[in-house]
Design a protein around this motif. Structure first.
Motif, PDB file in Angstrom:
ATOM      1  N   GLU A  19       0.824  -1.210   0.000  1.00 54.91           N
ATOM      2  CA  GLU A  19       0.000   0.000   0.000  1.00 54.91           C
ATOM      3  C   GLU A  19       0.861   1.265   0.000  1.00 54.91           C
ATOM      4  O   GLU A  19       0.540   2.251  -0.653  1.00 54.91           O
ATOM      5  N   LEU A  20       1.972   1.224   0.723  1.00 56.67           N
ATOM      6  CA  LEU A  20       2.862   2.387   0.837  1.00 56.67           C
ATOM      7  C   LEU A  20       3.982   2.391  -0.219  1.00 56.67           C
ATOM      8  O   LEU A  20       4.846   3.262  -0.179  1.00 56.67           O
ATOM      9  N   GLU A  21       3.961   1.403  -1.112  1.00 61.98           N
ATOM     10  CA  GLU A  21       4.982   1.262  -2.157  1.00 61.98           C
ATOM     11  C   GLU A  21       6.383   1.115  -1.557  1.00 61.98           C
ATOM     12  O   GLU A  21       7.349   1.765  -1.964  1.00 61.98           O
ATOM     13  N   ILE A  22       6.474   0.235  -0.567  1.00 59.04           N
ATOM     14  CA  ILE A  22       7.730  -0.076   0.110  1.00 59.04           C
ATOM     15  C   ILE A  22       8.133  -1.495  -0.265  1.00 59.04           C
ATOM     16  O   ILE A  22       7.297  -2.395  -0.283  1.00 59.04           O
ATOM     17  N   VAL A  23       9.417  -1.684  -0.535  1.00 58.35           N
ATOM     18  CA  VAL A  23       9.949  -3.009  -0.855  1.00 58.35           C
ATOM     19  C   VAL A  23      10.539  -3.624   0.414  1.00 58.35           C
ATOM     20  O   VAL A  23      11.359  -2.994   1.092  1.00 58.35           O
ATOM     21  N   ILE A  24      10.106  -4.840   0.723  1.00 59.10           N
ATOM     22  CA  ILE A  24      10.669  -5.558   1.869  1.00 59.10           C
ATOM     23  C   ILE A  24      11.930  -6.261   1.388  1.00 59.10           C
ATOM     24  O   ILE A  24      11.876  -7.137   0.525  1.00 59.10           O
ATOM     25  N   VAL A  25      13.069  -5.883   1.939  1.00 63.27           N
ATOM     26  CA  VAL A  25      14.351  -6.500   1.587  1.00 63.27           C
ATOM     27  C   VAL A  25      14.533  -7.772   2.406  1.00 63.27           C
ATOM     28  O   VAL A  25      14.941  -8.806   1.882  1.00 63.27           O
ATOM     29  N   PRO A  46      11.198   6.701   8.782  1.00 61.80           N
ATOM     30  CA  PRO A  46      11.161   5.383   9.427  1.00 61.80           C
ATOM     31  C   PRO A  46      10.096   5.318  10.528  1.00 61.80           C
ATOM     32  O   PRO A  46       9.407   4.308  10.670  1.00 61.80           O
ATOM     33  N   ALA A  47       9.941   6.397  11.288  1.00 61.57           N
ATOM     34  CA  ALA A  47       8.944   6.408  12.361  1.00 61.57           C
ATOM     35  C   ALA A  47       7.523   6.286  11.802  1.00 61.57           C
ATOM     36  O   ALA A  47       6.690   5.561  12.355  1.00 61.57           O
ATOM     37  N   ASP A  48       7.239   6.985  10.709  1.00 55.28           N
ATOM     38  CA  ASP A  48       5.909   6.904  10.094  1.00 55.28           C
ATOM     39  C   ASP A  48       5.639   5.504   9.548  1.00 55.28           C
ATOM     40  O   ASP A  48       4.531   4.969   9.675  1.00 55.28           O
ATOM     41  N   ILE A  49       6.650   4.922   8.926  1.00 56.80           N
ATOM     42  CA  ILE A  49       6.503   3.565   8.375  1.00 56.80           C
ATOM     43  C   ILE A  49       6.192   2.580   9.498  1.00 56.80           C
ATOM     44  O   ILE A  49       5.261   1.780   9.407  1.00 56.80           O
ATOM     45  N   MET A  50       6.978   2.637  10.570  1.00 60.85           N
ATOM     46  CA  MET A  50       6.779   1.689  11.660  1.00 60.85           C
ATOM     47  C   MET A  50       5.465   1.930  12.397  1.00 60.85           C
ATOM     48  O   MET A  50       4.812   0.976  12.828  1.00 60.85           O
ATOM     49  N   ALA A  51       5.047   3.179  12.516  1.00 55.30           N
ATOM     50  CA  ALA A  51       3.760   3.466  13.153  1.00 55.30           C
ATOM     51  C   ALA A  51       2.626   2.805  12.373  1.00 55.30           C
ATOM     52  O   ALA A  51       1.713   2.221  12.961  1.00 55.30           O
ATOM     53  N   LYS A  52       2.691   2.889  11.064  1.00 58.70           N
ATOM     54  CA  LYS A  52       1.655   2.283  10.225  1.00 58.70           C
ATOM     55  C   LYS A  52       1.686   0.755  10.346  1.00 58.70           C
ATOM     56  O   LYS A  52       0.648   0.116  10.561  1.00 58.70           O
TER      57      LYS A  52
END
Length: 68
Positions: A19-25, A46-52
């Motif tokens: 949904e956030l267009e993030i690639v999991i390495v 990073p804080a926003d990503i982890m909060a979500k």
């Protein structure tokens, strides 16, 4: 039981990241913590990503697995 929770957790993380267009390495789980390496645009902190991720996974896992 733990593997069911772990698999569902990984699915939820994947959904949030898509949904956030993030690639999991890399994504590795231990009994009480997780290590996640992500490739994301610099517009997301990073804080926003982890909060979500934490918000979504905590809510859904507690709904689906009452013993948590």
């Amino acid at each position: 039981l733990r593997t069911d929770v772990e698999e569902r957790f990984k699915q939820l993380v994947q959904e949030v990241c898509e949904e956030l267009e993030i690639v999991i390495v890399a994504l590795e789980c231990d009994k009480d913590h997780t290590h996640i390496f992500l490739n994301a645009l610099p517009t997301l902190s990073p804080a926003d990503i982890m909060a979500k991720i934490k918000g979504v996974t905590s809510k859904k896992l507690r709904e689906e697995f009452p013993h948590l």
